[in-house]
Design a protein around this motif. Structure first.
Motif, PDB file in Angstrom:
ATOM      1  N   ASN A   1       5.125 -61.351  39.939  1.00  0.00           N
ATOM      2  CA  ASN A   1       6.109 -60.329  39.573  1.00  0.00           C
ATOM      3  C   ASN A   1       5.529 -58.985  39.996  1.00  0.00           C
ATOM      4  O   ASN A   1       4.655 -58.435  39.320  1.00  0.00           O
ATOM      5  CB  ASN A   1       6.385 -60.361  38.070  1.00  0.00           C
ATOM      6  CG  ASN A   1       7.488 -59.402  37.658  1.00  0.00           C
ATOM      7  OD1 ASN A   1       7.566 -58.278  38.136  1.00  0.00           O
ATOM      8  ND2 ASN A   1       8.347 -59.855  36.752  1.00  0.00           N
ATOM      9  N   ALA A   2       5.993 -58.482  41.125  1.00  0.00           N
ATOM     10  CA  ALA A   2       5.395 -57.280  41.708  1.00  0.00           C
ATOM     11  C   ALA A   2       5.526 -56.082  40.777  1.00  0.00           C
ATOM     12  O   ALA A   2       4.595 -55.285  40.631  1.00  0.00           O
ATOM     13  CB  ALA A   2       6.041 -56.975  43.059  1.00  0.00           C
ATOM     14  N   ASN A   3       6.673 -55.938  40.129  1.00  0.00           N
ATOM     15  CA  ASN A   3       6.875 -54.792  39.240  1.00  0.00           C
ATOM     16  C   ASN A   3       5.934 -54.850  38.040  1.00  0.00           C
ATOM     17  O   ASN A   3       5.349 -53.832  37.643  1.00  0.00           O
ATOM     18  CB  ASN A   3       8.325 -54.735  38.776  1.00  0.00           C
ATOM     19  CG  ASN A   3       9.285 -54.359  39.881  1.00  0.00           C
ATOM     20  OD1 ASN A   3       8.913 -53.655  40.824  1.00  0.00           O
ATOM     21  ND2 ASN A   3      10.526 -54.811  39.793  1.00  0.00           N
ATOM     22  N   ALA A   4       5.783 -56.032  37.476  1.00  0.00           N
ATOM     23  CA  ALA A   4       4.887 -56.175  36.326  1.00  0.00           C
ATOM     24  C   ALA A   4       3.448 -55.896  36.721  1.00  0.00           C
ATOM     25  O   ALA A   4       2.693 -55.247  35.971  1.00  0.00           O
ATOM     26  CB  ALA A   4       5.019 -57.576  35.728  1.00  0.00           C
TER      27      ALA A   4
ATOM     28  N   HIS B   1       2.353 -53.936  39.186  1.00  0.00           N
ATOM     29  CA  HIS B   1       2.155 -52.507  39.432  1.00  0.00           C
ATOM     30  C   HIS B   1       2.150 -51.714  38.128  1.00  0.00           C
ATOM     31  O   HIS B   1       1.389 -50.753  37.982  1.00  0.00           O
ATOM     32  CB  HIS B   1       3.221 -51.983  40.397  1.00  0.00           C
ATOM     33  CG  HIS B   1       2.961 -52.330  41.826  1.00  0.00           C
ATOM     34  ND1 HIS B   1       3.395 -53.516  42.387  1.00  0.00           N
ATOM     35  CD2 HIS B   1       2.289 -51.677  42.811  1.00  0.00           C
ATOM     36  CE1 HIS B   1       3.002 -53.566  43.650  1.00  0.00           C
ATOM     37  NE2 HIS B   1       2.339 -52.469  43.934  1.00  0.00           N
ATOM     38  N   ARG B   2       2.974 -52.122  37.160  1.00  0.00           N
ATOM     39  CA  ARG B   2       2.975 -51.425  35.866  1.00  0.00           C
ATOM     40  C   ARG B   2       1.633 -51.590  35.169  1.00  0.00           C
ATOM     41  O   ARG B   2       1.064 -50.623  34.646  1.00  0.00           O
ATOM     42  CB  ARG B   2       4.104 -51.952  34.971  1.00  0.00           C
ATOM     43  CG  ARG B   2       5.490 -51.453  35.340  1.00  0.00           C
ATOM     44  CD  ARG B   2       6.469 -51.688  34.209  1.00  0.00           C
ATOM     45  NE  ARG B   2       6.573 -53.091  33.855  1.00  0.00           N
ATOM     46  CZ  ARG B   2       7.436 -53.941  34.388  1.00  0.00           C
ATOM     47  NH1 ARG B   2       8.287 -53.524  35.328  1.00  0.00           N
ATOM     48  NH2 ARG B   2       7.480 -55.206  33.999  1.00  0.00           N
TER      49      ARG B   2
END
Length: 350
Positions: free
Chosen positions: A4-7, A9-10
């Motif tokens: 999960n790229a967004n997770a 990066h967060r």
């Protein structure tokens, strides 16, 4: 290539904002605050050095730290403390045991968490054994190990898989980069010694058996190892005596899709990276079927894998000084994620 790229990066950005590491100052050279910066054990010394000079993540105030680093080098302990051919881990374990006793007596943090917010690093094969010097170190601490073998007690929920990176000259000059898939004419490549139980089987079945499967114990005279990787679509990465192999990162550096041939190995950065999207996993039992497995991968699927491999390569690159998202930061990110699982309450981890 990411779960999960967004997770990812967060959590990475959160780490950059909050994560602080306290490095214990006790211990003298060459066993402490030191380590090899060349060879297959290079990440031990490079990580220790980069962390100790780091101004972003290192804190000199232990009360502000999220984790506490034990800056000993297993490779240096083997070099200077171990008696060659003695098969006696006693002196090494006693050194680590004494060190743990020193910091647990001088500081409150070890006893407060029973070492659950402490970590060690080791790229030497004996890292897991050395961690057993102290019960809390082996059972509770975050062990950052190249030898990430679940059959030998590696626990992915609290331990970190440390990428083994062979830096012959102490840097990545000349190691990174390779041609496009169009000019890769070799299906699969491996060259290496008969270490451990897997490689003899691989060589027995495939050495000089098939022109598409370039499997060698010794490379023919005049053939360059890294040039062969750059000519190959897939690079075979069988375990040796232990599960880690520098070939995995060598393959990533050269754009050759790694084929992980190992049982019980936990690949680095698995919290963030979906290894199945840019590598091939083959069980030891399937070594006889290697060519069939690789040939069954369609051209379009292979091209996607190779493209993703190039995209994730930055996470395995060693830089001095470190750069965002490189291997140093990814190791810290893995430690950060495991520290989030530790809750210290009334002096005990829960």
């Amino acid at each position: 290539m990411y779960w999960n790229a967004n997770a990812f990066h967060r959590s990475y950005i959160e780490m950059e904002k909050q994560f602080k590491v306290f490095v214990y100052g006790e211990g003298e050279l060459p066993l402490f605050h030191n380590g090899p910066c060349k060879s297959i054990y290079s990440m031990e010394g490079n990580f220790i050095h980069e962390l100790e000079v780091n101004k972003q993540f290192r804190t000199l105030d232990p009360d502000k730290a999220y984790v506490y680093f034990l800056p000993f080098s297993v490779t240096m302990l083997v070099k200077y403390v171990y008696v060659p051919n003695s098969h006696d881990f006693g002196p090494i374990k006693q050194t680590v045991r004494d060190y743990a006793s020193l910091i647990s007596t001088k500081y409150p943090f070890w006893n407060r968490s029973l070492a659950a917010d402490h970590f060690m690093v080791a790229c030497h094969d004996w890292g897991p054994e050395v961690s057993k010097s102290n019960d809390y170190l082996g059972r509770n601490s975050i062990r950052v190990l190249c030898n990430a073998n679940t059959s030998e007690g590696f626990n992915p929920s609290k331990d970190v898989s440390f990428p083994e990176i062979n830096l012959p000259n102490g840097n990545t000059h000349g190691l990174i980069g390779g041609p496009s898939p169009r000019v890769r004419t070799v299906l699969a490549f491996f060259a290496g010694g008969l270490h451990g139980p897997i490689r003899p089987l691989l060589l027995e079945l495939w050495e000089n058996k098939d022109q598409d499967m370039m499997v060698h114990q010794y490379l023919p005279k005049g053939v360059d190892y890294y040039k062969m990787m750059r000519k190959s679509k897939f690079c075979l990465c069988p375990s040796g005596f232990e599960v880690a192999s520098p070939r995995v990162v060598e393959a990533i550096y050269t754009g050759c899709v790694p084929v992980l041939i190992s049982d019980h190995y936990v690949a680095p950065f698995g919290d963030a990276l979906n290894w199945k999207s840019f590598s091939v996993e083959v069980s030891v039992n399937d070594i006889p079927n290697l060519k069939r497995i690789l040939m069954s991968i369609s051209t379009s699927h292979y091209l996607r894998m190779q493209r993703r491999l190039i995209q994730v390569r930055k996470h395995f690159e060693f830089n001095s000084p470190p750069k965002r998202f490189d291997v140093f930061h990814m190791i810290l990110h893995s430690i950060w994620l495991r520290r989030l699982n530790v809750r210290v309450h009334d002096g005990l981890p829960t």
